[in-house]
Design a protein around this motif. Sequence first.
Motif, short mmCIF file in Angstrom:
data_model
loop_
_atom_site.label_atom_id
_atom_site.label_comp_id
_atom_site.label_asym_id
_atom_site.label_seq_id
_atom_site.Cartn_x
_atom_site.Cartn_y
_atom_site.Cartn_z
N PRO A 35 10.26 38.79 74.46
CA PRO A 35 9.08 37.99 74.79
C PRO A 35 9.26 36.49 74.55
N GLU A 36 9.93 36.11 73.45
CA GLU A 36 10.09 34.68 73.17
C GLU A 36 11.02 34.02 74.19
N VAL A 37 11.98 34.77 74.71
CA VAL A 37 12.87 34.22 75.74
C VAL A 37 12.12 34.10 77.06
N ILE A 38 11.32 35.10 77.39
CA ILE A 38 10.52 35.05 78.63
C ILE A 38 9.58 33.85 78.59
N ARG A 39 8.91 33.63 77.45
CA ARG A 39 8.02 32.47 77.33
C ARG A 39 8.80 31.17 77.51
N ALA A 40 9.98 31.09 76.90
CA ALA A 40 10.80 29.88 77.00
C ALA A 40 11.23 29.64 78.45
N LEU A 41 11.59 30.70 79.14
CA LEU A 41 11.98 30.56 80.55
C LEU A 41 10.83 30.04 81.40
N PHE A 42 9.63 30.61 81.20
CA PHE A 42 8.48 30.15 81.98
C PHE A 42 8.13 28.70 81.64
N ALA A 44 10.29 26.41 80.69
CA ALA A 44 11.33 25.59 81.33
C ALA A 44 11.05 25.44 82.82
N ILE A 45 10.66 26.52 83.46
CA ILE A 45 10.32 26.48 84.89
C ILE A 45 9.17 25.52 85.13
N GLN A 46 8.14 25.66 84.32
CA GLN A 46 6.96 24.81 84.47
C GLN A 46 7.32 23.34 84.27
N ALA A 47 8.14 23.05 83.28
CA ALA A 47 8.53 21.66 83.01
C ALA A 47 9.34 21.08 84.17
N LEU A 48 10.25 21.86 84.71
CA LEU A 48 11.06 21.38 85.84
C LEU A 48 10.21 21.17 87.09
#
Length: 107
Positions: A35-42, A44-48
């Motif tokens: 879950p913490e990796v999934i949150r981090a990925l989302f 990162a996507i949002q920031a980009l």
Amino acid sequence: METNPHCLDTLRKLAHGLDPRTGQALPGGDACQAPEVIRALFQAIQALEAQGKVRPSPEQAGKPWNEEEEQALLQRFDEGEPVTAIARAHGRTTGAIRARLVQCGRL
């Protein structure tokens, strides 16, 4: 900093639990399923995406070279045309042009 859309696509697939190489579901124990990796990925996507600086891939990026295109590349290079101009003309990245020139023994 510009972001290649291929990178965003890879992040999106990982965030949705898919192997970006195959499109298949990642195994349950994969680190990208945490879950913490999934949150981090989302995040990162949002920031980009918020940067609004997504650079489109060149038209021919990732496609195989044919003999005709390779000969045109070598001719342009031998005539002294800049790598950036060659890349634009061939619809490829400057990295792809340099890699092909190395492969052909010109660099």
